[in-house]
Motif scaffolding. Structure first.
Motif, PDB file in Angstrom:
ATOM      1  N   HIS A  48      22.199  24.271  42.946  1.00 36.92           N
ATOM      2  CA  HIS A  48      21.365  24.929  41.937  1.00 36.92           C
ATOM      3  C   HIS A  48      19.891  24.582  42.088  1.00 36.92           C
ATOM      4  N   CYS A  49      19.564  23.652  42.971  1.00 39.97           N
ATOM      5  CA  CYS A  49      18.186  23.174  43.099  1.00 39.97           C
ATOM      6  C   CYS A  49      17.353  24.133  43.932  1.00 39.97           C
ATOM      7  N   ASP A  50      16.117  24.329  43.523  1.00 42.09           N
ATOM      8  CA  ASP A  50      15.180  25.158  44.267  1.00 42.09           C
ATOM      9  C   ASP A  50      14.226  24.265  45.041  1.00 42.09           C
ATOM     10  N   TYR A  55      10.874  18.056  40.788  1.00 42.53           N
ATOM     11  CA  TYR A  55      12.164  17.459  41.087  1.00 42.53           C
ATOM     12  C   TYR A  55      13.302  18.355  40.585  1.00 42.53           C
ATOM     13  N   CYS A  56      14.462  18.130  41.153  1.00 47.54           N
ATOM     14  CA  CYS A  56      15.662  18.865  40.754  1.00 47.54           C
ATOM     15  C   CYS A  56      16.284  18.173  39.545  1.00 47.54           C
ATOM     16  N   SER A  57      16.727  18.962  38.563  1.00 48.96           N
ATOM     17  CA  SER A  57      17.295  18.402  37.338  1.00 48.96           C
ATOM     18  C   SER A  57      18.798  18.643  37.281  1.00 48.96           C
ATOM     19  N   ARG A  58      19.496  17.702  36.697  1.00 46.36           N
ATOM     20  CA  ARG A  58      20.931  17.856  36.501  1.00 46.36           C
ATOM     21  C   ARG A  58      21.176  18.842  35.362  1.00 46.36           C
ATOM     22  N   PRO A  59      22.069  19.814  35.528  1.00 48.41           N
ATOM     23  CA  PRO A  59      22.281  20.838  34.490  1.00 48.41           C
ATOM     24  C   PRO A  59      22.757  20.256  33.165  1.00 48.41           C
ATOM     25  N   GLN A  65      17.505  14.595  39.746  1.00 50.52           N
ATOM     26  CA  GLN A  65      18.621  14.445  40.670  1.00 50.52           C
ATOM     27  C   GLN A  65      18.073  14.427  42.093  1.00 50.52           C
ATOM     28  N   PHE A  66      18.357  13.352  42.827  1.00 54.13           N
ATOM     29  CA  PHE A  66      17.830  13.200  44.181  1.00 54.13           C
ATOM     30  C   PHE A  66      18.950  12.818  45.138  1.00 54.13           C
ATOM     31  N   LEU A  67      18.727  13.147  46.402  1.00 57.28           N
ATOM     32  CA  LEU A  67      19.552  12.580  47.453  1.00 57.28           C
ATOM     33  C   LEU A  67      19.203  11.111  47.646  1.00 57.28           C
ATOM     34  N   ARG A 150      12.518  19.584  50.480  1.00 58.97           N
ATOM     35  CA  ARG A 150      13.375  19.942  49.359  1.00 58.97           C
ATOM     36  C   ARG A 150      13.033  19.087  48.152  1.00 58.97           C
ATOM     37  N   SER A 151      13.212  19.660  46.963  1.00 57.29           N
ATOM     38  CA  SER A 151      12.861  18.929  45.749  1.00 57.29           C
ATOM     39  C   SER A 151      13.716  17.683  45.572  1.00 57.29           C
ATOM     40  N   TYR A 152      14.850  17.620  46.231  1.00 53.17           N
ATOM     41  CA  TYR A 152      15.729  16.452  46.125  1.00 53.17           C
ATOM     42  C   TYR A 152      15.660  15.589  47.377  1.00 53.17           C
ATOM     43  N   GLY A 153      14.728  15.895  48.282  1.00 55.02           N
ATOM     44  CA  GLY A 153      14.646  15.162  49.545  1.00 55.02           C
ATOM     45  C   GLY A 153      13.269  14.560  49.783  1.00 55.02           C
TER      46      GLY A 153
END
Length: 318
Positions: A48-50, A55-59, A65-67, A150-153
């Motif tokens: 779901h992350c763009d 940063y990517c958020s947990r739904p 939320q990160f790697l 990536r927003s989680y990378g």
């Protein structure tokens, strides 16, 4: 292998062995943690992350939320420190140990010229440096690839990625080696040469990071949106932090003149003050290679100059 090259290998084989051990350990750790990264990506929790700077958020709760990219960043930090380490532990003893112990006189008394004595030592050290730094740069790139921009990378403009990967790392490592070699020739003491190498390579590293942030060697691009339309998404661009407004005559003012993100307030403020468009400045992801080649030219050129200075000083100092 014989003559001065054989002697150089005898003196540097322990360092070459240490470099090989570090590289093998880095490969093993990279393979392990990259496999875990791929498992996390294939699990679907990041679908779901763009991509983008946010940063990517947990739904379920909105938390970031990160790697697990911390081990990758540690490899990048090691790569950033590599020029200083190579210069201190490989470059400084290259000429400094023989100068300190006086053993170079015995070698030169056997009919070996100063140029041959230096060339065999430095060529072997440079080869080892290129293999080590190039391998670590490729290892970082391979590990980084699933999480690049990536927003989680890890984004391309983060220091560990921009400085710890690519051909600029090889040039930086050769620069560190040349600094240590010249320092050993000048100081005649390995410890003094190592300390001087740390000081010089650290100062140059800070200078390189400053050129990145100031966009001194790679200027940013300006992205303009007409009127009060939404600006082009930042995405994986590296923002300079410069945002503003443009009048009909082309004058650029600070974004604080109309500090509204959108809506009626922004439209009324821009119309009332004669602003016809908005802009921001940033470097696109493609500029990664522009930064790489600029750093490679800068550090490689400095390394070449230091090697030439060392050669010129050999006759006077040895």
């Amino acid at each position: 292998m014989k003559g001065t090259l054989w002697l150089a290998w005898r003196q540097q084989r322990a360092l070459a062995g240490c470099a090989a051990a570090v590289l093998l350990a880095a490969v093993a750790l990279a393979a392990y943690f990259r496999a875990g990264m791929l498992d996390d990506l294939h699990s679907g929790v990041f679908d779901h992350c763009d991509p983008g700077p946010l940063y990517c958020s947990r739904p379920q709760d909105g938390l970031p939320q990160f790697l697990d990219v911390e081990p990758l960043k540690l490899l990048g930090a090691l790569n950033m420190a590599l020029p200083a380490l190579v210069g201190m532990f490989w470059g400084a003893p290259l000429l400094g140990r023989d100068r300190e112990l006086g053993t170079h006189r015995m070698v030169l008394s056997q009919g070996v010229g100063r140029a041959q004595w230096f060339a065999s030592r430095f060529a072997l050290a440079a080869l080892g440096t290129v293999v080590l730094s190039g391998s670590l740069a490729l290892l970082f790139r391979w590990w980084w690839e699933p999480a690049v921009n990536r927003s989680y990378g890890v984004f391309w403009y983060e220091a560990t990625a921009l400085t710890g990967s690519g051909p600029s790392l090889v040039a930086a490592a050769l620069f560190g080696l040349s600094v240590g070699t010249l320092a050993g020739l000048l100081t005649r003491r390995v410890l003094s040469a190592a300390a001087l190498t740390l000081l010089v390579t650290g100062a140059v590293a800070v200078l390189v990071q400053w050129t990145h942030r100031a966009r001194l060697l790679v200027p940013p691009q300006r992205y303009v949106s007409a009127g009060w339309r939404p600006k082009e998404p930042m995405g994986d661009k590296w923002s300079t932090g410069h945002y503003g407004l443009i009048t009909g005559s082309g004058r650029r003012d600070s974004v604080l003149e109309c500090p509204y993100p959108s809506g009626r307030e922004l439209r009324e403020c821009m119309t009332g003050n004669g602003y016809v468009s908005r802009y921001y400045e940033a470097n696109p992801a493609g500029d990664y290679w522009a930064f790489q080649w600029a750093d490679t030219a800068l550090l490689g050129g400095l390394a070449l100059v230091l090697v030439l200075v060392t050669v010129l000083l050999l006759r006077r100092r040895v």
